[in-house]
Write an enzyme that holds these catalytic residues in place. Sequence first.
Site, PDB file in Angstrom:
ATOM      1  N   GLU A 169       0.812  -1.178  -0.110  1.00  0.00           N
ATOM      2  CA  GLU A 169       0.015  -0.058   0.015  1.00  0.00           C
ATOM      3  C   GLU A 169       0.789   1.130  -0.061  1.00  0.00           C
ATOM      4  O   GLU A 169       0.631   2.084   0.931  1.00  0.00           O
ATOM      5  CB  GLU A 169      -1.080  -0.032   1.199  1.00  0.00           C
ATOM      6  CG  GLU A 169      -1.946  -1.225   0.977  1.00  0.00           C
ATOM      7  CD  GLU A 169      -2.872  -1.397   2.367  1.00  0.00           C
ATOM      8  OE1 GLU A 169      -2.969  -0.480   3.250  1.00  0.00           O
ATOM      9  OE2 GLU A 169      -3.415  -2.414   2.344  1.00  0.00           O
ATOM     10  N   ASN A 210       2.165  -4.604  -3.474  1.00  0.00           N
ATOM     11  CA  ASN A 210       0.833  -5.308  -3.095  1.00  0.00           C
ATOM     12  C   ASN A 210      -0.050  -4.094  -2.596  1.00  0.00           C
ATOM     13  O   ASN A 210       0.391  -3.283  -1.898  1.00  0.00           O
ATOM     14  CB  ASN A 210       0.993  -6.402  -1.846  1.00  0.00           C
ATOM     15  CG  ASN A 210      -0.329  -7.061  -1.779  1.00  0.00           C
ATOM     16  OD1 ASN A 210      -0.919  -7.475  -2.430  1.00  0.00           O
ATOM     17  ND2 ASN A 210      -0.745  -6.964  -0.335  1.00  0.00           N
ATOM     18  N   HIS A 246      -9.923  -6.150  -2.273  1.00  0.00           N
ATOM     19  CA  HIS A 246     -11.079  -5.987  -1.315  1.00  0.00           C
ATOM     20  C   HIS A 246     -12.257  -5.179  -2.023  1.00  0.00           C
ATOM     21  O   HIS A 246     -12.255  -3.917  -2.127  1.00  0.00           O
ATOM     22  CB  HIS A 246     -10.584  -5.153  -0.185  1.00  0.00           C
ATOM     23  CG  HIS A 246      -9.687  -5.972   0.596  1.00  0.00           C
ATOM     24  ND1 HIS A 246      -9.822  -7.242   1.456  1.00  0.00           N
ATOM     25  CD2 HIS A 246      -8.251  -5.957   0.941  1.00  0.00           C
ATOM     26  CE1 HIS A 246      -8.745  -7.630   2.010  1.00  0.00           C
ATOM     27  NE2 HIS A 246      -7.738  -6.857   1.771  1.00  0.00           N
ATOM     28  N   GLU A 275      -5.897 -10.784  -1.500  1.00  0.00           N
ATOM     29  CA  GLU A 275      -6.678 -10.672  -0.098  1.00  0.00           C
ATOM     30  C   GLU A 275      -8.260 -10.593  -0.630  1.00  0.00           C
ATOM     31  O   GLU A 275      -9.067  -9.787  -0.098  1.00  0.00           O
ATOM     32  CB  GLU A 275      -6.319  -9.463   0.322  1.00  0.00           C
ATOM     33  CG  GLU A 275      -4.613  -9.279   0.741  1.00  0.00           C
ATOM     34  CD  GLU A 275      -4.327  -8.050   1.483  1.00  0.00           C
ATOM     35  OE1 GLU A 275      -5.177  -7.467   2.067  1.00  0.00           O
ATOM     36  OE2 GLU A 275      -3.052  -7.846   1.704  1.00  0.00           O
ATOM     37  N   ASP A 277     -11.940 -10.707  -0.865  1.00  0.00           N
ATOM     38  CA  ASP A 277     -13.494 -10.880  -0.284  1.00  0.00           C
ATOM     39  C   ASP A 277     -14.176  -9.582  -1.040  1.00  0.00           C
ATOM     40  O   ASP A 277     -13.794  -8.808  -1.705  1.00  0.00           O
ATOM     41  CB  ASP A 277     -13.273 -10.639   1.118  1.00  0.00           C
ATOM     42  CG  ASP A 277     -12.477  -9.094   1.569  1.00  0.00           C
ATOM     43  OD1 ASP A 277     -12.370  -8.312   0.950  1.00  0.00           O
ATOM     44  OD2 ASP A 277     -11.863  -9.453   3.032  1.00  0.00           O
TER      45      ASP A 277
HETATM   46  O1  G3I Z   1      -2.462  -7.167  18.459  1.00  0.00           O
HETATM   47  C1  G3I Z   1      -3.825  -6.309  19.086  1.00  0.00           C
HETATM   48  C2  G3I Z   1      -3.883  -7.063  20.544  1.00  0.00           C
HETATM   49  O2  G3I Z   1      -2.857  -6.711  21.321  1.00  0.00           O
HETATM   50  C3  G3I Z   1      -5.329  -6.032  20.899  1.00  0.00           C
HETATM   51  O3  G3I Z   1      -5.399  -6.752  22.301  1.00  0.00           O
HETATM   52  C4  G3I Z   1      -6.564  -6.389  20.201  1.00  0.00           C
HETATM   53  C5  G3I Z   1      -7.477  -5.537  20.551  1.00  0.00           C
HETATM   54  O4  G3I Z   1      -8.382  -4.997  19.439  1.00  0.00           O
HETATM   55  O5  G3I Z   1      -5.801  -5.760  18.894  1.00  0.00           O
HETATM   56  C6  G3I Z   1      -4.862  -6.390  18.389  1.00  0.00           C
HETATM   57  O6  G3I Z   1      -4.459  -5.848  17.194  1.00  0.00           O
HETATM   58  C7  G3I Z   1      -5.461  -5.944  16.071  1.00  0.00           C
HETATM   59  C8  G3I Z   1      -4.853  -6.779  14.914  1.00  0.00           C
HETATM   60  O7  G3I Z   1      -5.414  -7.060  13.783  1.00  0.00           O
HETATM   61  C9  G3I Z   1      -4.226  -8.363  15.353  1.00  0.00           C
HETATM   62  O8  G3I Z   1      -5.324  -8.889  15.717  1.00  0.00           O
HETATM   63  C10 G3I Z   1      -5.753  -4.743  15.623  1.00  0.00           C
HETATM   64  O9  G3I Z   1      -6.820  -4.015  16.537  1.00  0.00           O
HETATM   65  C11 G3I Z   1      -6.668  -4.836  14.224  1.00  0.00           C
HETATM   66  O10 G3I Z   1      -6.983  -3.560  13.780  1.00  0.00           O
HETATM   67  C12 G3I Z   1      -6.032  -5.767  13.107  1.00  0.00           C
HETATM   68  O11 G3I Z   1      -6.454  -5.710  12.001  1.00  0.00           O
HETATM   69  C13 G3I Z   1      -5.751  -6.324  10.932  1.00  0.00           C
HETATM   70  C14 G3I Z   1      -5.812  -5.297   9.923  1.00  0.00           C
HETATM   71  O12 G3I Z   1      -5.068  -5.613   8.807  1.00  0.00           O
HETATM   72  C15 G3I Z   1      -4.984  -4.066  10.435  1.00  0.00           C
HETATM   73  O13 G3I Z   1      -4.894  -2.888   9.223  1.00  0.00           O
HETATM   74  C16 G3I Z   1      -6.803  -7.438  10.377  1.00  0.00           C
HETATM   75  O14 G3I Z   1      -6.740  -8.444  11.439  1.00  0.00           O
HETATM   76  C17 G3I Z   1      -6.337  -7.726   9.137  1.00  0.00           C
HETATM   77  O15 G3I Z   1      -6.459  -8.794   8.651  1.00  0.00           O
HETATM   78  C18 G3I Z   1      -5.667  -6.495   8.168  1.00  0.00           C
HETATM   79  O16 G3I Z   1      -5.274  -7.215   6.978  1.00  0.00           O
HETATM   80  C19 G3I Z   1      -5.002  -5.968   6.098  1.00  0.00           C
HETATM   81  C20 G3I Z   1      -3.911  -6.389   5.336  1.00  0.00           C
HETATM   82  O17 G3I Z   1      -2.584  -6.781   6.029  1.00  0.00           O
HETATM   83  C21 G3I Z   1      -3.508  -5.482   4.075  1.00  0.00           C
HETATM   84  N1  G3I Z   1      -4.533  -5.162   3.451  1.00  0.00           N
HETATM   85  C22 G3I Z   1      -5.704  -4.854   4.025  1.00  0.00           C
HETATM   86  C23 G3I Z   1      -5.949  -5.926   5.116  1.00  0.00           C
HETATM   87  C24 G3I Z   1      -7.437  -5.518   5.724  1.00  0.00           C
HETATM   88  O18 G3I Z   1      -7.442  -4.529   6.552  1.00  0.00           O
END
Ligand code: G3I
Length: 359
Positions: A169, A210, A246, A275, A277
Amino acid sequence: MRTLARGPRRTAAVLTASAALLVGLASAPAAEAASPHRHRPVTLDDLARQHGRYFGSAVDNPELADTAYADLLGAEFGQTTPGNGMKWDATEPQRGVFDFTSGDEIADYAKAKGLKLRGHTLLWHSQLPSWLSSGSWTAEELRAVLKTHITQVVKHYRGKVFAWDVANEIMNEDGTYRENIFYKTIGPSYIADALRWAHAADPKVKLYLNDYNVEGTGAKSDAYYTLIKQLKADGVPIDGFGMQAHLALQYGFPYQLQQNIQRFADLGVDVAITELDIRMVLPSDATTLARQADWYSQVTSACLAVRRCVGITLWGYSDGHSWIPSTFPGEGAALPWDENLRHKPAYDAIHAALTAARS
Ligand code: G3I
């Protein structure tokens, strides 16, 4: 659901199952009497493999504890990507202190299930550790930090991942460079350097850029086209372009998807749908699910139509494990399996697209 084992035994079973499908039902009663396995399903990855492609799904570490989900992922798909486990905040939580626990857990799972593994991601503006994002850096310092991170992470996963999303990105919607900390501190040269450092750490792994909103033609996709063309001309190691995909029903299907995949392939790089969906405004109904199914079919067919489109990865495969509801409240139902791991029309549409292209 019955599943097929991986490896040579699995291939033989797939061929047998495929042959049974191809010859139709003429011999079905005899076969049914002879074998209780006649209805053994052919998975999406089985079908994709017949085209020399993979069909995969991302997985996040906590999802491995959902054994029904993790087992079905391992049986149905041929590739996985860690949803979060290899990102910078996970792998280098403190400067110079590397933690591969989450990434290794996914790598071990992938190995146990026989899944190809995509590395995601070496640099991104999001999910950076605070020591990095809140630090104050000179260009020289940040280049050293970036080089160390890329070198250590790529070396650790050498031989385990087939591809890396090196830079994630890095463009804005209008095709200008995103002003992430690397751009602001180092300038655009960080992109070529990141690719060079990754290549030095693992000369065999495929290196990708990507992004999202690049599936159709437009300013952002054009910017990547120009960048990749320039990187190739400069002899920078770049092997592929990842289109996240997405998608959302309310925003329309990507314009000229197949032609866009083709033009990147014509630059001499692989393309992967990384990715996928397809979300919608909730609640879903038969009409929206049918439209979604048609879109999944179209994406699958577009990839199969371009030889260098190497595979498709869903960003999780069931509505029960999806990033969408928490990020886009009121939207969801984005995957081909529902919360109870039942097939939705989208699953049948993908299956049909993979089967139709085969015949
Ligand atoms: O690690 C913390 C944890 O310590 C905390 O307790 C918890 C509370 O909410 O949050 C945890 O972090 C989360 C993290 O995922 C790990 O689970 C974040 O809040 C959450 O925002 C994060 O979301 C991820 C997101 O990227 C972040 O931008 C999604 O799971 C993940 O699927 C998503 O993936 C991205 C790709 O990497 C890039 N392209 C877009 C895609 C969708 O956003």
